[in-house]
Design an enzyme around this catalytic site. Structure first.
Site, PDB file in Angstrom:
ATOM      1  N   ASN A   4       0.871  -1.178   0.000  1.00 15.57           N
ATOM      2  CA  ASN A   4       0.000   0.000   0.000  1.00 15.57           C
ATOM      3  C   ASN A   4       0.913   1.235   0.000  1.00 15.57           C
ATOM      4  O   ASN A   4       1.467   1.605   1.023  1.00 15.57           O
ATOM      5  CB  ASN A   4      -0.876  -0.048   1.264  1.00 15.57           C
ATOM      6  CG  ASN A   4      -1.737   1.189   1.429  1.00 15.57           C
ATOM      7  OD1 ASN A   4      -1.813   2.036   0.536  1.00 15.57           O
ATOM      8  ND2 ASN A   4      -2.381   1.295   2.579  1.00 15.57           N
TER       9      ASN A   4
ATOM     10  N   LYS B 282       0.272   4.286  -0.333  1.00 11.16           N
ATOM     11  CA  LYS B 282      -0.337   5.478   0.285  1.00 11.16           C
ATOM     12  C   LYS B 282      -0.040   6.732  -0.555  1.00 11.16           C
ATOM     13  O   LYS B 282       0.033   6.633  -1.773  1.00 11.16           O
ATOM     14  CB  LYS B 282       0.126   5.606   1.734  1.00 11.16           C
ATOM     15  CG  LYS B 282      -0.143   4.323   2.529  1.00 11.16           C
ATOM     16  CD  LYS B 282       0.022   4.481   4.009  1.00 11.16           C
ATOM     17  CE  LYS B 282      -0.283   3.150   4.687  1.00 11.16           C
ATOM     18  NZ  LYS B 282      -0.203   3.201   6.139  1.00 11.16           N
TER      19      LYS B 282
ATOM     20  N   HIS C 125      -9.493   0.894   5.030  1.00 10.23           N
ATOM     21  CA  HIS C 125      -8.220   1.163   5.710  1.00 10.23           C
ATOM     22  C   HIS C 125      -8.460   2.126   6.872  1.00 10.23           C
ATOM     23  O   HIS C 125      -9.290   3.026   6.769  1.00 10.23           O
ATOM     24  CB  HIS C 125      -7.203   1.751   4.721  1.00 10.23           C
ATOM     25  CG  HIS C 125      -5.828   1.764   5.291  1.00 10.23           C
ATOM     26  ND1 HIS C 125      -5.415   2.722   6.181  1.00 10.23           N
ATOM     27  CD2 HIS C 125      -4.789   0.906   5.139  1.00 10.23           C
ATOM     28  CE1 HIS C 125      -4.167   2.451   6.547  1.00 10.23           C
ATOM     29  NE2 HIS C 125      -3.764   1.365   5.924  1.00 10.23           N
TER      30      HIS C 125
ATOM     31  N   GLU D 189      -6.885   4.563   7.872  1.00  4.50           N
ATOM     32  CA  GLU D 189      -6.705   5.985   7.537  1.00  4.50           C
ATOM     33  C   GLU D 189      -7.947   6.541   6.836  1.00  4.50           C
ATOM     34  O   GLU D 189      -8.262   7.723   6.975  1.00  4.50           O
ATOM     35  CB  GLU D 189      -5.427   6.151   6.683  1.00  4.50           C
ATOM     36  CG  GLU D 189      -4.183   5.974   7.542  1.00  4.50           C
ATOM     37  CD  GLU D 189      -2.962   5.406   6.821  1.00  4.50           C
ATOM     38  OE1 GLU D 189      -2.902   5.460   5.581  1.00  4.50           O
ATOM     39  OE2 GLU D 189      -2.063   4.893   7.532  1.00  4.50           O
TER      40      GLU D 189
ATOM     41  N   GLU E  96      -5.094  -5.015  10.762  1.00  5.55           N
ATOM     42  CA  GLU E  96      -4.098  -3.964  10.959  1.00  5.55           C
ATOM     43  C   GLU E  96      -4.392  -3.223  12.262  1.00  5.55           C
ATOM     44  O   GLU E  96      -5.200  -2.282  12.270  1.00  5.55           O
ATOM     45  CB  GLU E  96      -4.144  -2.970   9.797  1.00  5.55           C
ATOM     46  CG  GLU E  96      -3.905  -3.590   8.446  1.00  5.55           C
ATOM     47  CD  GLU E  96      -3.385  -2.579   7.435  1.00  5.55           C
ATOM     48  OE1 GLU E  96      -2.271  -2.765   6.944  1.00  5.55           O
ATOM     49  OE2 GLU E  96      -4.078  -1.584   7.171  1.00  5.55           O
TER      50      GLU E  96
ATOM     51  N   GLY F  46       2.506   2.422  10.697  1.00  8.66           N
ATOM     52  CA  GLY F  46       3.432   3.538  10.490  1.00  8.66           C
ATOM     53  C   GLY F  46       4.144   3.985  11.750  1.00  8.66           C
ATOM     54  O   GLY F  46       4.778   5.039  11.780  1.00  8.66           O
TER      55      GLY F  46
ATOM     56  N   SER G 188       3.481  -1.960  10.360  1.00  7.71           N
ATOM     57  CA  SER G 188       4.938  -2.003  10.536  1.00  7.71           C
ATOM     58  C   SER G 188       5.540  -3.378  10.247  1.00  7.71           C
ATOM     59  O   SER G 188       6.540  -3.762  10.843  1.00  7.71           O
ATOM     60  CB  SER G 188       5.335  -1.515  11.937  1.00  7.71           C
ATOM     61  OG  SER G 188       4.940  -0.162  12.103  1.00  7.71           O
TER      62      SER G 188
HETATM   63  P1  PGA Z   1       2.866   0.396   7.587  1.00  7.90           P
HETATM   64  O1  PGA Z   1       1.394   0.523   6.947  1.00  7.90           O
HETATM   65  O2  PGA Z   1       3.455  -0.871   7.048  1.00  7.90           O
HETATM   66  O3  PGA Z   1       3.597   1.618   7.136  1.00  7.90           O
HETATM   67  O4  PGA Z   1       2.695   0.338   9.064  1.00  7.90           O
HETATM   68  C1  PGA Z   1       0.586  -0.598   6.792  1.00  7.90           C
HETATM   69  C2  PGA Z   1      -0.764  -0.173   6.263  1.00  7.90           C
HETATM   70  O5  PGA Z   1      -1.302   0.845   6.712  1.00  7.90           O
HETATM   71  O6  PGA Z   1      -1.326  -0.828   5.382  1.00  7.90           O
END
Ligand code: PGA
Length: 252
Positions: free
Chosen positions: A10, A12, A95, A97, A167, A173, A213
């Site tokens: 992803n 982003k 997601h 976010e 997640e 992140g 992460s």
């Molecule tokens: P990250 O994001 O690996 O940067 O923690 C994962 C995600 O949000 O899909």
């Protein structure tokens, strides 16, 4: 029953067009011959360019979101038909976010799930608890609700087109990963929720990815857990070598 592992990147809101094309080109080369399932989801504006690069490779093109309506006066929105027109086969929905920054509700996410599945797009449905919810001991409850609402009305014969990404929001992140044992526990729980909603067969077959992460240093152990069927990778999907290392662990 062995489930083929699935690693999804992803991207982003990162990179410029040249960087996106270069990353996709690097991955087409480095993932050649690997035998798990791979997907990358670039920003919308680079989908067309990246689509040309991954065409004919073993990398599936994904989108990070999709609007719920078909067309019309919806300024800034992107429809399933537009995505398919560019070669997109899979869409990430729900997601954290999107849930947080764009106030997406379980109801809206469920409508999007149906819109995608009804129109021939596969789905990666994201679920996960906030840190405060983990501390309060309601992780399973939150995940169960998100699965039940996200899958509402989805028929068992559509399940081969939908994967779940667990997640934990506190791990996204942040560099804080759920331990393999913590992740495994939730994955097993979620698989059991699917069994309750559908059947043992559905539970055995559905892919449940871990995200938050995951990187080249911790992926091997996470992917070795019996109910972790892959990863949804943010930060570590932006570098050819890191993402490739994770993909190789998944191909074993
Ligand atoms: P990250 O994001 O690996 O940067 O923690 C994962 C995600 O949000 O899909």
């Amino acid at each position: 029953m062995a489930r083929t592992k699935y690693v999804a990147g992803n991207w982003k809101m990162n990179m410029d067009k040249a960087g996106a094309v270069a990353l996709a080109q690097g991955l087409v080369e480095s993932l050649k011959g690997l035998n798990a399932k791979y997907m990358i989801a670039p920003p919308f504006v680079y989908l067309d360019a990246v689509s040309q690069v991954v065409k004919g490779s073993n990398i599936i093109l994904g989108a990070q979101n999709m609007t719920v309506t078909d067309n019309g006066a919806h300024t800034g929105a992107i429809s399933w038909a537009m995505l398919k027109d560019l070669g997109v086969e899979t869409v990430i929905l729900g997601h954290s976010e999107r849930r947080d920054e764009f106030n997406e509700s379980d109801k809206l996410i469920n409508e999007k799930v149906h819109k995608a599945l009804d129109n021939g797009l596969d789905v990666v449905l994201c679920i996960g608890e906030l840190y405060s919810q983990r501390v309060a001991g309601v992780t399973n409850q939150i995940c169960e609700n998100q699965v039940k609402e996200g899958f509402a009305g989805v028929k068992e014969d559509q399940l081969s087109h939908i994967s779940i990404a667990y997640e934990p929001v506190w791990a996204i992140g942040t560099g804080k990963t759920a331990t393999p044992a913590e992740a495994q526990e939730v994955h097993a729980f979620v698989r059991n929720v699917i069994k309750g909603l559908y059947s043992q067969k559905a539970a055995d077959e559905i892919k449940i990815l871990y995200g938050g992460s995951m990187n080249d240093g911790n992926a091997e152990e996470l992917l070795a857990q019996p109910d972790i069927d892959g990863g949804l990778i943010g930060g570590a999907s932006l570098k050819v070598d890191k993402f490739t290392t994770i993909c190789k662990f998944a191909s074993k």
